[in-house]
Design an enzyme around this catalytic site. Sequence first.
Site, PDB file in Angstrom:
ATOM      1  N   LYS B  26      12.164 -16.136   9.060  1.00  0.00           N
ATOM      2  CA  LYS B  26      13.599 -16.288   9.220  1.00  0.00           C
ATOM      3  C   LYS B  26      14.025 -17.714   8.887  1.00  0.00           C
ATOM      4  CE  LYS B  26      15.526 -14.446  12.985  1.00  0.00           C
ATOM      5  NZ  LYS B  26      16.651 -13.474  12.910  1.00  0.00           N
ATOM      6  N   ARG B  96      16.674 -17.979  18.235  1.00  0.00           N
ATOM      7  CA  ARG B  96      15.961 -16.783  17.772  1.00  0.00           C
ATOM      8  C   ARG B  96      14.512 -17.101  17.427  1.00  0.00           C
ATOM      9  NH1 ARG B  96      20.189 -13.054  15.344  1.00  0.00           N
ATOM     10  NH2 ARG B  96      22.059 -14.331  15.261  1.00  0.00           N
ATOM     11  N   GLY B 105      12.203  -7.246  16.575  1.00  0.00           N
ATOM     12  CA  GLY B 105      12.486  -6.808  17.936  1.00  0.00           C
ATOM     13  C   GLY B 105      11.370  -7.074  18.930  1.00  0.00           C
ATOM     14  N   MET B 107      10.001 -10.066  19.738  1.00  0.00           N
ATOM     15  CA  MET B 107      10.137 -11.302  20.514  1.00  0.00           C
ATOM     16  C   MET B 107      11.591 -11.493  20.905  1.00  0.00           C
ATOM     17  SD  MET B 107       7.436 -13.761  18.570  1.00  0.00           S
ATOM     18  CE  MET B 107       8.183 -13.494  16.970  1.00  0.00           C
ATOM     19  N   ARG B 340      15.407 -11.172   4.295  1.00  0.00           N
ATOM     20  CA  ARG B 340      13.940 -11.022   4.260  1.00  0.00           C
ATOM     21  C   ARG B 340      13.599  -9.828   3.375  1.00  0.00           C
ATOM     22  NH1 ARG B 340      13.498  -9.035  10.551  1.00  0.00           N
ATOM     23  NH2 ARG B 340      14.797  -7.195  10.314  1.00  0.00           N
ATOM     24  N   HIS B 458      16.930   0.828  15.964  1.00  0.00           N
ATOM     25  CA  HIS B 458      15.530   0.526  16.281  1.00  0.00           C
ATOM     26  C   HIS B 458      14.617   1.687  15.894  1.00  0.00           C
ATOM     27  CE1 HIS B 458      11.958   0.411  18.932  1.00  0.00           C
ATOM     28  NE2 HIS B 458      11.987  -0.887  18.624  1.00  0.00           N
ATOM     29  N   ARG B 564     -20.681  19.165   1.743  1.00  0.00           N
ATOM     30  CA  ARG B 564     -21.519  19.451   2.915  1.00  0.00           C
ATOM     31  C   ARG B 564     -21.885  20.923   2.895  1.00  0.00           C
ATOM     32  NH1 ARG B 564     -16.789  17.673   4.322  1.00  0.00           N
ATOM     33  NH2 ARG B 564     -16.444  15.505   4.904  1.00  0.00           N
ATOM     34  N   SER B 765     -25.803   6.990  -1.217  1.00  0.00           N
ATOM     35  CA  SER B 765     -24.436   7.196  -0.761  1.00  0.00           C
ATOM     36  C   SER B 765     -24.394   6.764   0.693  1.00  0.00           C
ATOM     37  CB  SER B 765     -24.052   8.667  -0.907  1.00  0.00           C
ATOM     38  OG  SER B 765     -22.758   8.860  -0.400  1.00  0.00           O
ATOM     39  N   GLY B 767     -23.485   6.783   4.227  1.00  0.00           N
ATOM     40  CA  GLY B 767     -22.878   7.675   5.214  1.00  0.00           C
ATOM     41  C   GLY B 767     -22.430   6.820   6.380  1.00  0.00           C
ATOM     42  N   ASP B 770     -22.322   7.991  10.391  1.00  0.00           N
ATOM     43  CA  ASP B 770     -23.538   7.882  11.188  1.00  0.00           C
ATOM     44  C   ASP B 770     -24.047   6.451  11.221  1.00  0.00           C
ATOM     45  OD1 ASP B 770     -23.340  10.480  11.746  1.00  0.00           O
ATOM     46  OD2 ASP B 770     -25.206  11.124  10.812  1.00  0.00           O
ATOM     47  N   CYS B 832     -19.574   7.876   1.316  1.00  0.00           N
ATOM     48  CA  CYS B 832     -18.987   9.181   1.583  1.00  0.00           C
ATOM     49  C   CYS B 832     -18.601   9.354   3.041  1.00  0.00           C
ATOM     50  CB  CYS B 832     -19.942  10.294   1.143  1.00  0.00           C
ATOM     51  SG  CYS B 832     -21.491  10.288   2.035  1.00  0.00           S
ATOM     52  N   TYR B 852     -18.540   3.862  -6.507  1.00  0.00           N
ATOM     53  CA  TYR B 852     -17.437   4.759  -6.175  1.00  0.00           C
ATOM     54  C   TYR B 852     -17.254   4.872  -4.666  1.00  0.00           C
ATOM     55  CZ  TYR B 852     -20.918   8.324  -4.969  1.00  0.00           C
ATOM     56  OH  TYR B 852     -21.934   8.999  -4.380  1.00  0.00           O
TER      57      TYR B 852
END
Lengths: 930, 930
Positions: B26, B96, B105, B107, B340, B458, B564, B765, B767, B770, B832, B852
């Site tokens: 601002k 402000r 909004g 602060m 802004r 708002h 899968r 790949s 995973g 996991d 993946c 990829y």
Amino acid sequence: MKKQVYFFGSNMTEGKKDMKDILGGKGANLAEMANLGIPVPPGFTISTESCAEYYDLGKKIPEHVIAEIEDNLVRLEKAMNAGLGNAEKPLLLSVRSGAAASMPGMMDTILNLGLNDAVVAGLIKKTGNERFAWDSYRRFIQMFGDVVLGVEHHDFEQILGNRKNTKGVKFDTELDAKDLNAVVDEYKKLVKKVTKKDFPTDVKEQLMLAIEAVFSSWNNDRAIHYRRLNDIKGLKGTAVNIQAMVFGNMGETSGTGVCFSRDPSTGENVFYGEFLMNAQGEDVVAGIRTPKPISELKKTMPKVYDELVSYYKKLEQHYKDMQDMEFTIQEGKLYMLQTRNGKRTAQAAVQMAIDMVKEKLIDEKTAVTRVPADSLDQLLHKQLDPIAKKKHKVLGKGLPASPGAAVGRIAFSNDSAIKMKEAGDTVVLVRNDTSPEDLMGMNAAQGILTSKGGMTSHAAVVARGMGRCCVSGCGEAKVDEKEKTLELGGVKLKEGDYITLDGTAGLVYEGQVPTINPELSGSFGELMKFADKFRVLNIRTNADTPKDAMQAIKFGAEGIGLCRTEHMFFEGERIKAVREMILANDVDGRKVALAKIKPFQKQDFIELFKIMDGKPVTIRLLDPPLHEFLPKEEKDIIELAKDMKVPLIALKQKAEKLHEVNPMLGHRGCRLGITFPEITEMQAEAIFEAAKEVAAKGIKVKPEIMIPLVGKVLELKNQKDIVLSVAKRVLGDKPKVEYMIGTMIEIPRAALTADIIAQEAEFFSFGTNDLTQMTLGFSRDDVGSFVPDYLRRGIIEKDPFQVLDRNGVGQLIKMAVEKGRATRPNIKLGICGEHGGDPSSIEFCHMVGLNYVSCSPFRVPIARLAAAQAAIKYAHGCELAGTKTTNGATNAATTLANDKNDSKKEDKSSAKTEVKTKVVVASSKKPKKK
Amino acid sequence: MKKQVYFFGSNMTEGKKDMKDILGGKGANLAEMANLGIPVPPGFTISTESCAEYYDLGKKIPEHVIAEIEDNLVRLEKAMNAGLGNAEKPLLLSVRSGAAASMPGMMDTILNLGLNDAVVAGLIKKTGNERFAWDSYRRFIQMFGDVVLGVEHHDFEQILGNRKNTKGVKFDTELDAKDLNAVVDEYKKLVKKVTKKDFPTDVKEQLMLAIEAVFSSWNNDRAIHYRRLNDIKGLKGTAVNIQAMVFGNMGETSGTGVCFSRDPSTGENVFYGEFLMNAQGEDVVAGIRTPKPISELKKTMPKVYDELVSYYKKLEQHYKDMQDMEFTIQEGKLYMLQTRNGKRTAQAAVQMAIDMVKEKLIDEKTAVTRVPADSLDQLLHKQLDPIAKKKHKVLGKGLPASPGAAVGRIAFSNDSAIKMKEAGDTVVLVRNDTSPEDLMGMNAAQGILTSKGGMTSHAAVVARGMGRCCVSGCGEAKVDEKEKTLELGGVKLKEGDYITLDGTAGLVYEGQVPTINPELSGSFGELMKFADKFRVLNIRTNADTPKDAMQAIKFGAEGIGLCRTEHMFFEGERIKAVREMILANDVDGRKVALAKIKPFQKQDFIELFKIMDGKPVTIRLLDPPLHEFLPKEEKDIIELAKDMKVPLIALKQKAEKLHEVNPMLGHRGCRLGITFPEITEMQAEAIFEAAKEVAAKGIKVKPEIMIPLVGKVLELKNQKDIVLSVAKRVLGDKPKVEYMIGTMIEIPRAALTADIIAQEAEFFSFGTNDLTQMTLGFSRDDVGSFVPDYLRRGIIEKDPFQVLDRNGVGQLIKMAVEKGRATRPNIKLGICGEHGGDPSSIEFCHMVGLNYVSCSPFRVPIARLAAAQAAIKYAHGCELAGTKTTNGATNAATTLANDKNDSKKEDKSSAKTEVKTKVVVASSKKPKKK
């Protein structure tokens, strides 16, 4: 072409003892004996490299090796003035395996090779001993038929048994030449029936087939399993020893025996052994006839005995270690067939090591390396309680073949033994005798009882090697392996019944006799003192109770490396308060319950601090998920609801809410302390209040507070702040208690970010149980479904929960050590997973430069010895590049041999990558003993 | 002392737009507007550094800053020819907040500061507008009382409400000066009652307290939560803007408004905004009076309107982005209070980016960076089905405040919304209006419906920012937040009832209207084309079904990164055969069952191969533990037993046997294929037979067979051997199908030993689902018990299952990439896990040089854009050190900004360690589109 065949004997010996690598142990030692002027039947050794080449060629003996074999055969025939296949002057051969590491009974042997119908006739003519000739022939066909041609051993035995039955006799020796001639005929028919071919009469063919069979036996299942079990790696293959036969079965002036330069069971410095007259070596080892003690040979053949004594003394002095020897007496003349460093019980190993130092045969450092650290386990567990055993009935007495005690359920077969063990039972394997096929069953058992066989029978030798208790040759025992019954001392026991063995006394007890724990005294104590001179690692113990802590102190523990506070939560009244806390609906309710637990916790710590008397005590804050403290069974839940006066439905809902899909990765460790800070607060209060009280009595207290399951430094920070504020409150501004706050490294992320975590942690303790679970993705509770299969297929070599996985988990540890020290050079580093008591893992801990390992009280002596052995093993590397760093650490770049092997094993194609590990010795300033 | 306060306006401007960092957005823009000659009321900005210093001093404004404030106040008084607290020439101030990043909004703000009884009298005298003066005074007391003194906003509102009730009027504007004077008196009493002190009359004290309040508001819960939610990191604090007040509430020639240089909802290039006459700014934003469209200002005040148009055009041209502006008209004179870059919907962002390229305002690269990749989600999910929606009743119409569709259960409060979401429901939040307190509820909801407020209320602004659908200002809706009812279109709905919102049309439907999925067309399609020009990563999709695969192709997927196969096991008849296999007691039984599954699997693959038409298809072999295929409920088990004709007890025993304590770490992945090789064999057969059949039709097929859960190379070897032998059998010696065999890297050990694994793997790949579970020790199913707590306490910043943990999991990935490439330079690398669709994680994948990413079909466009943004962001680094390596990779050492922040965050004491990541671009030869 590189020389592949080495002659020995008759002053033409080409090998020597340090050529084990290519001649195998047996071949190198035969050459060495010949060099020492000890009579060995001449022969030659085909190198282990030929075996490797044999496999490389797709199981074919290389042409150039065949040529060398033929040359050496000619030399041998000349030396013996006899010829293979020559009916006039028959030469018979033994063909034996022999790798660089001892693998007794695992690979194949063929004796009496070179016989056919013509030669046997010549042999009769030459020796005038018809029975001997036919006996040798039938033994040859049986052995060759079994080993080379794949005819069932059992089928041969049946023919022999039938013959004895027909004749109404018990022993083979009672069969005469005619009987044996008939047996040979039947054997030949059997071979023809099974193989569709006549038994080979071409003696050269016999020889080549036998050599191939020995090479092949290098990779039979038994041998592979044995190597895995005994951690034998990196060998090229087996050598083959072809040696002129000498005969212990040529009559009453012939015989054969096995002897040791000291007692392999107790370690006592006495000549020890057994022999049988008119027998071949296999008869002694197989345990079919019970042999006589060696001392009796003195009476039978005093000259031979004296000669044998002079040889054993010469050999022990030469090898500077206890020798295990085989000999044969052929018509009054002594031949040594083998010498090697003898297997021994742990007790004997300790005794010999200490004695030999006293005799100035070896130095202290060598003594420390002479006892496999893990074998101490035999001395550290289980002796029969001398008082209690008096109340139990002794069922029978056999030979004290391997010391210690075994209490377990009877199994009559390998399979039963393995199954029972898997079911969580301890097992005693009961057999008439054992053979190499029984290896896995024996491994599964705590003890072995046999009705046949002597102190050097298969059962006895293997049991001692494995550290299993063994009572052998218990002749009164009637073992029916089919019906699965044991009759002994007037009692008939069946599979699953309990018996107790005392391997030290050779006694069999009814039922379960209580056992007691041994102490470090005598030679054992001296060995420990030697070990302490060499080791760099400190040894702590995992102990949650005063009893454990006291036992560990007796065994030389230098502090507590892991006190699991949750174990203190389960006892008696406490569990009630713990459950009250779990069921509380808010902080205030939890605080009320925790206030009830605190006095108990405090008292626990007071006792531990007193016992440890100034030694550091690492206390881990509450770790398991809360549901572990609630009952699982419906009826227990109902009871608890009544007890706690809460509605059953509410209790069930709570349990349901706490249920986790993967508790291992759930709400536990510091995650509990973060969501329920009041638990951490209570535990910290109990620790510091106890410390203050004990310190006030003038006893030094060193608590090390350990925050579990940290993955991010902010978790540690959160818990540390709580602990610090309690410390300040309880101990005041100038605390008289030295304390530290640190963390377990048990989550891979913690190891990966150890540099950041070390900003808050004053120490790391590697929790290798959980670190292994997460790094490998193996749930310890669930691996039973595939790990046995993995071991069987060789996908993994060792259970990673027993032996640290150096390439995976070890890599994370190494990373964490380096990162931790980079941030905080004086960070204290230890390990408190179960690997802390495993010698191979301890070696790794030494190599990566930890300050201490912590293990269960009973493994403390093992850890002391293993730490010393690691320090000795890598001392050279340290001297090599040894430069002191600022914090007094010594660095040395030494390739970590085992890791190299591991990756080679993992990498069957082309190992480009070698995992190298620096040996970093953490602190050469080992604290002085207090 | 460094300068901390900067003046702006009246030709004395000291700041400019690129000083955002210290002046806040601002403040910097106010200075910039002044520099551009646009009228702004003069004032000064206290720097963000002062805010940091304020906190460093323990919440105290530094003395030197106070001195600068006083100096600047004097300058301001001179410029305005007025004085703070001067009753003759009163100067009123706005105070402000304004951080470097927009936090609308979040602060605090105080307006009309400088009033007391004396000044208000002077103000009346000077303006002759008694009502205005009293209205300003009561607004000031209310705001200051609420924000600075902590008096409840609600209590003030009640006083005002009572006054309106007493007078029988509806709007504040209907209260006259006398009423407001009385309100002021009552307000003062309220303040005295609550604070025990009089309302401060010292205007300097008012100013200092207001400044402190703004600084303090930087760290209120709302603001902290907002920053976390919007990933705003590394800021020093908020600046404070103190500005001369101008008044929109001085009568009918005064007014205030908010406007945008383009439509923030659709992106259309039209002037867009709202205003209210005789009002202050807060009235527009608060949504209490419904404002008028900006176009009406042209009629009301044509000169002011033209001026405003010229300003917005100037500003947009200057900032080269859509501007969001606030203005006030004081007695006919226009002042700009703020400009802004405007927040916008994803649709608008796309439209503007493309339009601005066409207008040559920005270039293509800039256009690509203008649309937050994640925001595309709004465009990629849910539009109402245009056919189906005709069958549903429209309950009402409001403003189309944020586009998209929301179907969910009604919640009337934050708490309900959050709870419902946690219970797994989708939620529509229904309110009269929203305030910053509602942030979390709005976040939990799919859509927001308000009865009050305009397009810039708002609710509307926040919903657009969050990508939530919103219908605002639906005046017909009677919302009773207490009774929890909504009356609309003659229907009375309660909490939990379903409604549907169409945010694009501003319509509210009864019940659940089906939704459809959008397509890439128009500007969206163009943006994707731009993105594809810049990205280096290939984008694949996770797809198990032809439907998913087709959708992904439409969205631009370049292959399947994860199919899968187990998902194929669950449908219809197949599950029966799967269960038959599980229940089989031996290999033969399993083979019979597998033979039934194979035709289904094969058909699945045929379809996928056809759809993917030459694009690579990564097929993962069976992964989940077998117990997942058995029913859990008692009644289902009974039914299955009947169905399968097996005894119930046997079925239960099997289920019991398969039960695992930690299934995540149990018998699954390649462990299944190793213990049951016949499963791998069947799957390989199905794949290769399908491939052969499709290839025979002239369609190219590229299967990539992926072995899951490998931790050791020998596991991969074992499975690879099976697959290879099937391939040889099915495809013959000269296969026409190009296939690869690789593995998932999802176990930490696999990453640690990736060099060894790469000897067997043709691709990796990652995973990351996991891998995250194991690296962090977080069970995805169980983290609900502590992760919300961790997020709340800031121990973790983001859910690691949504955003890749760079320091932990990322470190392992980086290690595996480097080790994998070291062994096999051309190894193909992808991801993946679900992180493959998350922009921050995609950025990381770009940085470490993967080939990829693979994500769900609906995230493919997001991934394309995110990959392009990453490539653009790190292009500089690449140019910097850009050297082609042998495999066409470009290396560049660029510090990974986020990781640095992460470790700084983790390291609150002294960051010695910085995690640095090289940017490695895998392959600059991106395959041409087919």
